[in-house]
Design an enzyme around this catalytic site. Structure first.
Site, PDB file in Angstrom:
ATOM      1  N   ARG A 106       9.794   5.161 -11.064  1.00  0.00           N
ATOM      2  CA  ARG A 106       9.189   4.497  -9.798  1.00  0.00           C
ATOM      3  C   ARG A 106       9.905   5.111  -8.901  1.00  0.00           C
ATOM      4  NH1 ARG A 106       7.484  -1.147  -6.927  1.00  0.00           N
ATOM      5  NH2 ARG A 106       9.665  -0.954  -6.081  1.00  0.00           N
ATOM      6  N   TYR A 155       8.880  -0.559   2.042  1.00  0.00           N
ATOM      7  CA  TYR A 155       8.606  -1.278   1.271  1.00  0.00           C
ATOM      8  C   TYR A 155       9.141  -0.646   0.098  1.00  0.00           C
ATOM      9  CZ  TYR A 155       7.175  -2.750  -3.331  1.00  0.00           C
ATOM     10  OH  TYR A 155       7.056  -3.356  -4.795  1.00  0.00           O
ATOM     11  N   ASP A 207       4.675   3.193  -5.486  1.00  0.00           N
ATOM     12  CA  ASP A 207       3.650   2.543  -5.524  1.00  0.00           C
ATOM     13  C   ASP A 207       3.859   2.139  -4.474  1.00  0.00           C
ATOM     14  OD1 ASP A 207       2.741  -0.651  -4.767  1.00  0.00           O
ATOM     15  OD2 ASP A 207       4.461  -2.021  -5.954  1.00  0.00           O
ATOM     16  N   HIS A 216       2.088   0.316  -2.224  1.00  0.00           N
ATOM     17  CA  HIS A 216       1.656  -1.716  -2.129  1.00  0.00           C
ATOM     18  C   HIS A 216       0.480  -1.957  -0.730  1.00  0.00           C
ATOM     19  CE1 HIS A 216       3.544  -5.298  -1.942  1.00  0.00           C
ATOM     20  NE2 HIS A 216       3.951  -5.025  -2.951  1.00  0.00           N
ATOM     21  N   GLU A 270       0.187   3.527  -8.201  1.00  0.00           N
ATOM     22  CA  GLU A 270       0.416   2.193  -8.479  1.00  0.00           C
ATOM     23  C   GLU A 270       0.002   1.213  -6.779  1.00  0.00           C
ATOM     24  OE1 GLU A 270       3.474  -0.295  -8.841  1.00  0.00           O
ATOM     25  OE2 GLU A 270       2.329  -2.179  -8.023  1.00  0.00           O
ATOM     26  N   GLU A 277      -1.142  -6.096 -10.280  1.00  0.00           N
ATOM     27  CA  GLU A 277      -0.227  -7.668  -9.657  1.00  0.00           C
ATOM     28  C   GLU A 277      -0.288  -9.178  -9.093  1.00  0.00           C
ATOM     29  OE1 GLU A 277       2.937  -5.023  -8.072  1.00  0.00           O
ATOM     30  OE2 GLU A 277       3.034  -6.272  -6.626  1.00  0.00           O
ATOM     31  N   ARG A 319      -2.205  -3.742 -13.977  1.00  0.00           N
ATOM     32  CA  ARG A 319      -0.607  -4.395 -13.856  1.00  0.00           C
ATOM     33  C   ARG A 319      -0.467  -6.051 -13.909  1.00  0.00           C
ATOM     34  NH1 ARG A 319       2.480  -3.520 -10.531  1.00  0.00           N
ATOM     35  NH2 ARG A 319       4.043  -3.423 -12.373  1.00  0.00           N
ATOM     36  N   GLU A 372       7.136  -2.364 -16.409  1.00  0.00           N
ATOM     37  CA  GLU A 372       7.712  -2.481 -15.140  1.00  0.00           C
ATOM     38  C   GLU A 372       9.083  -3.154 -15.262  1.00  0.00           C
ATOM     39  OE1 GLU A 372       6.984  -3.866 -11.484  1.00  0.00           O
ATOM     40  OE2 GLU A 372       7.872  -2.691  -9.932  1.00  0.00           O
ATOM     41  N   TRP A 405       0.275  -6.558   3.636  1.00  0.00           N
ATOM     42  CA  TRP A 405       1.461  -6.735   2.742  1.00  0.00           C
ATOM     43  C   TRP A 405       1.189  -6.151   1.506  1.00  0.00           C
ATOM     44  CZ3 TRP A 405       5.334  -8.115  -0.271  1.00  0.00           C
ATOM     45  CH2 TRP A 405       6.660  -7.189  -0.595  1.00  0.00           C
TER      46      TRP A 405
HETATM   47  O1  KDG Z   1       6.888 -10.655  -4.304  1.00  0.00           O
HETATM   48  C1  KDG Z   1       6.146  -9.070  -4.306  1.00  0.00           C
HETATM   49  C2  KDG Z   1       6.599  -8.014  -5.650  1.00  0.00           C
HETATM   50  O2  KDG Z   1       6.493  -9.084  -6.884  1.00  0.00           O
HETATM   51  C3  KDG Z   1       6.188  -7.018  -5.286  1.00  0.00           C
HETATM   52  O3  KDG Z   1       6.062  -6.656  -3.900  1.00  0.00           O
HETATM   53  C4  KDG Z   1       6.698  -6.471  -6.496  1.00  0.00           C
HETATM   54  O4  KDG Z   1       4.683  -4.570  -6.363  1.00  0.00           O
HETATM   55  C5  KDG Z   1       5.811  -4.636  -6.649  1.00  0.00           C
HETATM   56  C6  KDG Z   1       6.387  -4.378  -7.525  1.00  0.00           C
HETATM   57  O5  KDG Z   1       5.669  -3.228  -8.058  1.00  0.00           O
HETATM   58  O6  KDG Z   1       7.058  -4.754  -8.557  1.00  0.00           O
HETATM   59 MG    MG Z   2       3.785  -3.125  -7.020  1.00  0.00          MG
END
Ligand code: KDG
Ligand code: MG
Length: 405
Positions: A147, A159, A212, A214, A238, A264, A285, A341, A405
């Site tokens: 990643r 991030y 990611d 995010h 992601e 996630e 995920r 991951e 976020w």
């Molecule tokens: O607590 C937040 C994290 O778990 C997150 O930011 C991690 O996005 C994440 C990832 O893909 O591992």
């Molecule tokens: Mg993530």
């Protein structure tokens, strides 16, 4: 056999972990992970006050009935706190069942579908060149999937890129309150397309590359980025945007052939039912800790399998090694496993508390054959690192508007 005691333990060997230990009258015990980054005390209260009293004297072998009792039997279903509480109890019960049977959990799930578990590692950097150097170092260690995250010029924090700071704990200093981060989609587009262009130029077509977002983009922005990245052949993109409205992914999907991954923060199959059954995503995920344990995640993975969606469980450092072990058992079993991951080895203090014989070698994880989940928890070592309040950051657009976020 009866449950005689349930302990809810929190420790902070660099970051907070909430661990459930279920003790039986037969002397066997099981462990589960209930960590929710930034909301740890809410899960602890839920477990101690509302869940633990209902389970004393029950038969720990009734995993399914206990899961249903805590899910269907409760008027206030789902949600991250309740589902993390269920998850930790569930993992601990699978751990106990494995120990009673003398079998690793993957055998209880139906046995192995593969010899080992392919991992994707994280390469982060302050510049594109630094990110690519870090990726090259991971490839030298044997990782075949990486990643890539790189700092965005013009934004103070990005991030996944913490530079000198080791984690968000340090960003919060001595006065723990959520740190604020700034977001600009325009600045991001330019950086991320350049990052993947240079990565393919440097590494060629064989390495699997991932990214990611995010959830920082709107659905149409996510569609545009997915399209811009098509020439660089990502394994997946992601969290391209938020999927509270699952239809958002229909929009993204209709514009691109870049594979999409999300999940996630999902708590149950209901968070991803449309995403999966309409085949709007390629990888789910969800994490055992946040989606109802091994029982909850297994159900999601099975549902995904019949829709050609693969599993790619969350592997952030805020999931404890108990969750990582639960994932390795599921990853070893799942016929539709995609990738796991892996955010790197845990620090020394964490390794002292969570002891296990699972191995990572050459970009691959090998699940241990120890009965149950194969992780032990040293309560004395954990007590040396008491809980510390901590928050994840919040994000704002450049004009001050609160953002995802
Ligand atoms: O607590 C937040 C994290 O778990 C997150 O930011 C991690 O996005 C994440 C990832 O893909 O591992
Ligand atoms: Mg993530």
């Amino acid at each position: 056999m009866k449950i005689s005691e349930i302990k809810v333990l929190v420790t902070c060997p660099g970051r907070n972990f909430v661990t459930v230990k279920i003790v039986t009258d037969a002397g066997v015990y099981g462990l589960g992970d209930a960590t929710i980054n930034g909301r740890e005390q809410a899960v602890i209260a839920c477990l101690n006050e509302h869940v633990v009293p209902c389970l004393i004297d029950r038969d720990p072998q009734d995993i399914e009935d206990i899961w249903q009792y805590l899910y269907r039997g409760v008027y206030w279903r789902r949600g991250p706190i309740g589902m993390a509480a269920i998850a930790a109890i569930d993992m601990a019960l699978w751990d106990i069942k494995g120990k009673i049977a003398g079998l690793p959990v993957y055998q209880l799930l139906g046995g192995r579908s593969r010899k080992s578990v392919t991992l994707y590692a994280h390469a982060n950097g302050e510049t594109i060149d630094e990110t690519l150097e870090n990726a090259a170092a991971l490839m030298d260690q044997g990782f075949k999937a990486i990643r890539l995250q790189s700092a965005i010029p013009g934004l103070p924090v990005t991030y996944g890129v913490l530079g000198e700071q080791k984690d968000y704990f340090e960003l919060q200093g001595n006065r723990p309150l959520p740190p604020e981060e700034e977001w600009s989609t325009k600045k991001y587009y330019k950086l991320v397309v350049e990052l993947f262009k240079k990565a393919r130029e440097k590494f060629g077509p064989d390495v699997h590359l991932l990214h990611d977002v995010h959830s920082r983009l709107t659905p149409i922005e996510a569609a545009r980025l997915s399209k811009l990245l098509e020439p660089y052949d990502l394994m997946f993109l992601e969290d391209a945007c938020i999927a509270e409205n699952q239809d958002s992914f229909k929009l993204v999907r209709n514009h691109t052939v870049t594979p999409l991954a999300i999940g996630e923060t999902f708590n149950s199959i209901w968070d991803c039912k449309e995403l999966i059954q309409n085949q709007w995503i390629d990888y789910i995920r969800a994490a055992a800790t946040h989606a109802g344990g091994i029982t909850g995640l297994r159900r999601i993975i099975d549902f995904a399998a019949i829709h050609d969606v693969k599993s790619a469980p969350h592997g952030a450092p805020d999931l404890s090694p108990i969750c990582f072990a639960a994932h390795m058992h599921l990853d070893s079993w799942a016929p539709n496993f995609g990738i796991q991951e892996y955010s790197g080895a845990v620090n020394e203090q964490t390794a002292k508390i969570f002891k296990h014989a699972h191995e990572v070698n050459d970009g691959t994880a090998f699940v241990s054959d120890a009965p149950g989940l194969g992780v032990d928890f040293d309560e004395e070592a954990a007590a040396e690192y008491p809980y510390k309040r901590s928050y994840l950051p919040v994000s704002r657009l450049e004009d001050g508007t609160m953002w995802h976020w």
